[in-house]
Design an enzyme around this catalytic site. Structure first.
Site, short mmCIF file in Angstrom:
data_model
loop_
_atom_site.label_atom_id
_atom_site.label_comp_id
_atom_site.label_asym_id
_atom_site.label_seq_id
_atom_site.Cartn_x
_atom_site.Cartn_y
_atom_site.Cartn_z
N GLY A 175 17.09 63.61 -16.08
CA GLY A 175 17.21 62.72 -14.92
C GLY A 175 16.53 63.25 -13.67
N LYS A 182 13.11 60.16 -13.95
CA LYS A 182 12.75 59.38 -12.76
C LYS A 182 11.30 58.92 -12.82
CE LYS A 182 16.26 59.49 -9.61
NZ LYS A 182 17.41 59.64 -10.50
N ASP A 203 19.24 57.23 -4.86
CA ASP A 203 17.96 57.43 -4.16
C ASP A 203 17.19 56.12 -3.98
OD1 ASP A 203 18.84 59.96 -4.42
OD2 ASP A 203 17.17 60.73 -5.56
N TYR A 256 26.30 58.97 -3.91
CA TYR A 256 26.80 59.62 -5.13
C TYR A 256 27.33 61.03 -4.88
CZ TYR A 256 21.91 61.12 -4.91
OH TYR A 256 20.69 61.60 -4.48
N TRP A 259 27.72 64.14 -12.60
CA TRP A 259 26.26 64.31 -12.78
C TRP A 259 25.99 65.67 -12.18
CZ3 TRP A 259 21.98 60.36 -13.17
CH2 TRP A 259 20.72 60.91 -12.89
N ASP A 306 13.96 70.23 -9.36
CA ASP A 306 12.83 69.36 -9.00
C ASP A 306 12.57 69.32 -7.50
OD1 ASP A 306 15.17 67.98 -8.44
OD2 ASP A 306 14.68 66.20 -9.64
N ASN A 357 21.97 67.60 -15.33
CA ASN A 357 20.57 67.27 -15.07
C ASN A 357 19.91 68.59 -14.69
OD1 ASN A 357 18.22 65.80 -14.24
ND2 ASN A 357 18.92 65.97 -12.12
C1 GDL Z 1 19.22 63.69 -6.94
C2 GDL Z 1 18.83 62.74 -8.03
C3 GDL Z 1 18.32 63.46 -9.27
C4 GDL Z 1 17.57 64.73 -8.90
C5 GDL Z 1 18.54 65.62 -8.19
C6 GDL Z 1 18.02 67.00 -7.80
C7 GDL Z 1 21.20 62.30 -8.61
C8 GDL Z 1 22.23 61.27 -8.95
N1 GDL Z 1 19.94 61.85 -8.36
O1 GDL Z 1 19.69 63.31 -5.95
O2 GDL Z 1 17.52 62.57 -9.98
O3 GDL Z 1 17.05 65.35 -10.03
O4 GDL Z 1 18.97 65.00 -7.01
O5 GDL Z 1 16.93 66.92 -6.94
O6 GDL Z 1 21.50 63.45 -8.55
#
Ligand code: GDL
Length: 467
Positions: free
Chosen positions: A17, A48, A125, A172, A231, A238, A266
């Site tokens: 994700g 994404k 986002d 979130y 999550w 990233d 994630n």
């Molecule tokens: C986020 C993004 C996710 C991203 C992460 C770290 C969620 C729900 N969404 O906000 O895609 O990888 O931060 O940068 O976490």
């Protein structure tokens, strides 16, 4: 709190994700093997930057893409894993639009036809403003999203009665909710409007919280009227291309498991570096109450060590732990790296000749790390090498520079002359336009940004700023 999701399986596993290139099919096959080893049950497909997951969510997959997705769905099932397909329509959806609703349904129908059973709609986002047409129909973004999601969920359940369905809210994490991102009372409205069978994602008090507590999770659950699915972004990288995290799952008490409907992580974009994070997460989720992250890390590193065979001199387990400790977690380095940091600091703050013990320890430890980094170039596992080599190079360069600097300061014949390093010249070392921009704003300990004291011309010249 009793809710519908409690009766379903507790979700454990991995969300693909993150932002950036999605994993390859080879990596995903390895992922499924590793997931079984960790005792996970669910993989969520949500890259994404799969254009058709987010930016072009309305578009159906081509025949070739659909065939690849079908292979992936089958492979998950062959590994005994649930495959969850997520779609992110929030960037430009008009919730009240019939054609957008049809596009949403059409897209999920295609993925259903490929064998997927479980789905998720993600609204993270995205702009938190509604289309004027939507404002005529709903008084809040939460109500618009809940209504759309409920309709899709009911339709999916007609096709697939055993479907598990998840939802990611626009706010979130706690900070976003506090700032009323997504509108006033977003979470309370969502809790009331979203059908109780639908699970809701939550990242914690922050996007990447250092800790997640039982109490804050209970408070959230009463607002949402269901236990959340975490999550987990602890190992996501990233947001910073210079880092990766191979430290243990940490900062969450074992009692947290009882407060959740699931926990999906994630992770790092670079697939191979997730081995230890996942193994330790698996232990946390299935382990005993006397869970100890460091212990779990050291054990997992023993297993990871077997992937560090080289074509030349071997990398020892101890050296790998030192290397791993340099790439530990967002909020902390591992203890072996901390020791090296402290030795270096002492030698740079004082006179190295006056502290021979410290100097000897620094020499031993820094050389172990530097040569471990050098040996990484000979890894037989080239995907692993490819994943880490930029970070390895950067670490080795910095250790090398510090070694030279400290040896210079420890040499009575030259210690009063300026220290220079021929391998670290201005413009080729620590350069980049981004690095220049980063000098403008300084972040204080409390998080506030201040403008740097001296705003020099864009590029420092060798004359004004010798290396
Ligand atoms: C986020 C993004 C996710 C991203 C992460 C770290 C969620 C729900 N969404 O906000 O895609 O990888 O931060 O940068 O976490």
């Amino acid at each position: 709190m009793q809710n519908v999701s409690n009766e379903a399986t507790f979700l454990t596993g991995v969300i693909e994700g993150f932002y950036g290139p999605p994993w390859s099919s080879v990596e995903r096959m390895t992922l499924f093997d590793w997931m079984r080893r960790c005792g996970f049950n669910t993989y969520m497909y949500a890259p994404k930057d799969d254009l058709k997951h987010r930016a072009q969510w309305r578009q159906q997959y081509t025949q070739t893409e659909a065939a690849d997705l079908q292979t992936l769905i089958r492979a998950a099932s062959e590994h005994g894993l649930e495959f969850l397909y997520a779609l992110s329509p929030g960037l430009d959806i008009t919730y009240s639009s019939t054609s957008d609703h049809e596009a949403l349904q059409g897209k999920l129908a295609q993925v259903l036809s490929l064998g997927a059973k479980h789905f998720c709609l993600l609204f993270d986002d995205i702009p938190d403003q509604m289309h004027p047409e939507d404002s005529k129909r709903w008084t809040s973004l939460a109500a618009a999203q809940a209504s759309t999601t409920n309709a899709i969920f009911r339709w999916i359940r007609q096709q697939e009665p055993s479907s598990r369905f998840l939802f990611c809210p626009t706010p979130y994490c706690g900070r976003m909710a506090m700032r009323e991102h997504g509108g006033k009372n977003y979470l309370a409205i969502l809790g009331q409007e979203l059908l109780p069978e639908i699970d809701v994602f939550w990242t914690g008090s922050e996007i990447i919280p250092e800790e997640i507590t039982v109490q804050e999770t209970r408070d959230l659950a009463s607002l949402l009227r269901r236990k959340p699915v975490v999550w987990e972004n602890l190992h996501a990288n990233d947001y910073d291309g210079r880092r990766f995290y191979c430290g243990p799952y940490s900062g969450r008490p074992p009692e947290l498991r009882q407060e959740l409907a699931g926990l999906l992580c994630n992770p790092n974009c670079e697939f191979p570096v997730n081995f230890v994070p996942w193994l330790t997460l698996g232990k946390f989720l299935h382990g005993s109450p006397d869970w100890n992250p460091r212990q779990a890390y050291l054990e997992a590193m023993r297993e990871w060590h077997s992937q560090f065979l080289t074509a030349g001199a071997p990398i020892s387990y101890e050296d790998l732990v030192l290397f791993g400790d340099c790439h530990y977690l967002p909020y902390e380095s591992g203890p072996e790296a901390e020791i090296l940091f402290d030795l270096t600091r002492k030698l740079l703050q004082g006179d190295p000749l006056a502290m021979p013990d410290i100097l000897a320890q620094f020499r031993e430890r820094s050389e172990r790390l530097r040569s471990c980094c050098a040996r990484m170039a000979e890894l037989i596992n080239r995907p692993l090498f490819n994943a880490i080599h930029r970070r390895v190079w950067e670490l080795r360069e910095e250790i090398d520079l510090l070694q030279r600097c400290i040896e210079h300061r420890a040499n009575p014949a030259i210690r009063h002359t300026p220290f220079r390093a021929d391998f670290h010249l201005p413009h080729t070392y620590r350069g980049s336009f981004v690095a220049d921009l980063q000098k403008f704003l300084v972040q204080e300990a409390d998080g506030a940004f201040t403008v740097a004291q001296s705003l020099e011309t864009k590029r420092s010249t060798p004359e004004t700023n010798p290396a």
